[in-house]
Design an enzyme around this catalytic site. Sequence first.
Site, PDB file in Angstrom:
ATOM      1  N   ARG A  63       1.715   6.072  -8.084  1.00 18.13           N
ATOM      2  CA  ARG A  63       1.288   5.132  -7.042  1.00 18.13           C
ATOM      3  C   ARG A  63       0.499   5.873  -5.946  1.00 18.13           C
ATOM      4  NH1 ARG A  63       3.278   3.414 -10.519  1.00 18.13           N
ATOM      5  NH2 ARG A  63       1.070   3.183 -10.968  1.00 18.13           N
ATOM      6  N   ASN A 102       4.017  -3.652   3.041  1.00 17.49           N
ATOM      7  CA  ASN A 102       3.327  -2.786   2.088  1.00 17.49           C
ATOM      8  C   ASN A 102       3.558  -1.307   2.392  1.00 17.49           C
ATOM      9  OD1 ASN A 102       2.317  -5.156   1.020  1.00 17.49           O
ATOM     10  ND2 ASN A 102       0.456  -5.076   2.255  1.00 17.49           N
ATOM     11  N   VAL A 103       3.549  -0.511   1.347  1.00 14.13           N
ATOM     12  CA  VAL A 103       3.786   0.928   1.507  1.00 14.13           C
ATOM     13  C   VAL A 103       2.489   1.726   1.419  1.00 14.13           C
ATOM     14  CG1 VAL A 103       6.161   0.792   0.694  1.00 14.13           C
ATOM     15  CG2 VAL A 103       4.330   1.222  -0.964  1.00 14.13           C
ATOM     16  N   ASP A 104       1.361   1.037   1.262  1.00  9.13           N
ATOM     17  CA  ASP A 104       0.070   1.734   1.229  1.00  9.13           C
ATOM     18  C   ASP A 104      -0.430   1.989   2.648  1.00  9.13           C
ATOM     19  OD1 ASP A 104      -1.695  -0.565   2.166  1.00  9.13           O
ATOM     20  OD2 ASP A 104      -0.834  -1.480   0.370  1.00  9.13           O
ATOM     21  N   HIS A 128       8.935  -1.247   4.873  1.00  6.10           N
ATOM     22  CA  HIS A 128       9.517  -0.769   3.619  1.00  6.10           C
ATOM     23  C   HIS A 128       9.115   0.662   3.278  1.00  6.10           C
ATOM     24  CE1 HIS A 128       9.889  -5.298   2.475  1.00  6.10           C
ATOM     25  NE2 HIS A 128      10.877  -4.876   3.236  1.00  6.10           N
ATOM     26  N   GLY A 133      -0.463 -13.072   2.783  1.00  7.15           N
ATOM     27  CA  GLY A 133      -0.170 -12.522   1.473  1.00  7.15           C
ATOM     28  C   GLY A 133       1.280 -12.218   1.196  1.00  7.15           C
ATOM     29  N   THR A 134       2.167 -13.084   1.637  1.00  6.27           N
ATOM     30  CA  THR A 134       3.585 -12.872   1.347  1.00  6.27           C
ATOM     31  C   THR A 134       4.228 -14.183   0.926  1.00  6.27           C
ATOM     32  OG1 THR A 134       5.740 -12.270   2.274  1.00  6.27           O
ATOM     33  CG2 THR A 134       4.093 -13.081   3.828  1.00  6.27           C
TER      34      THR A 134
END
Length: 229
Positions: free
Chosen positions: A57, A88-90, A105, A170-171
């Site tokens: 990822r 998001n984790v990005d 997160h 977007g959720t």
Amino acid sequence: MKKKLVVLTGAGISAESGIKTFRDSDGLWEGHNVMDVATPEGWLKNPALVLDFYNQRRSQLKEVEPNLGHQILADLEQHFDVDIITQNVDNLHEKAGSTRVLHLHGELLKVRSATNTNYILDWQDDLNFSDLDDKGNTLRPHIVWFGEEVPALEEAVAIVEKADILIIIGTSLQVYPAASLIHFAHTSIPIYYIDPKPATIYDVPNDIKIIATSGSEGMKIVQKELKKG
């Protein structure tokens, strides 16, 4: 004084940049059952699989770019006091230029000690078993897995409570406790909800404008409305 604009973002905004979500594919995330790669139990059972999964990822993240939705949110800082709270984790919000981003997160580009949650390091490349913290303990991805507490939740609640405008992008509003944040917004403020398949929102007295489209297209609409105001 600038109005406070608070934005809650989920996987949908990053999907436009090519980052796959698991909620649209029967619980599979990049071909893996989320229970195997996104739980403490999965980590204990097969840490090699988990490390490899997040290494992939992390590598994938270097190949994608922010989309128009991310860029519009960054541009809005010229006119509003903007806080982004993301599931998001990005790092696409930061890459687009947003300066205040709270990751509920965790973050792909960070790792932490498996025994000390406060020992966190920036991390760009692969994480291996030979990588240890300052006490010689294993490092793990800095991701809040299912079943773990969300350390940033209190800060997120405090931010939402001060919002003059709330945007949700977007959720599915299905992942808790993140989905509960909407209930901390002042009842008088407007809420914009952008998602191609918007969920039904219950028990929220606010004026909610639902925009059933992608994050980029929805943010173009919201940006025009905000400029009018």
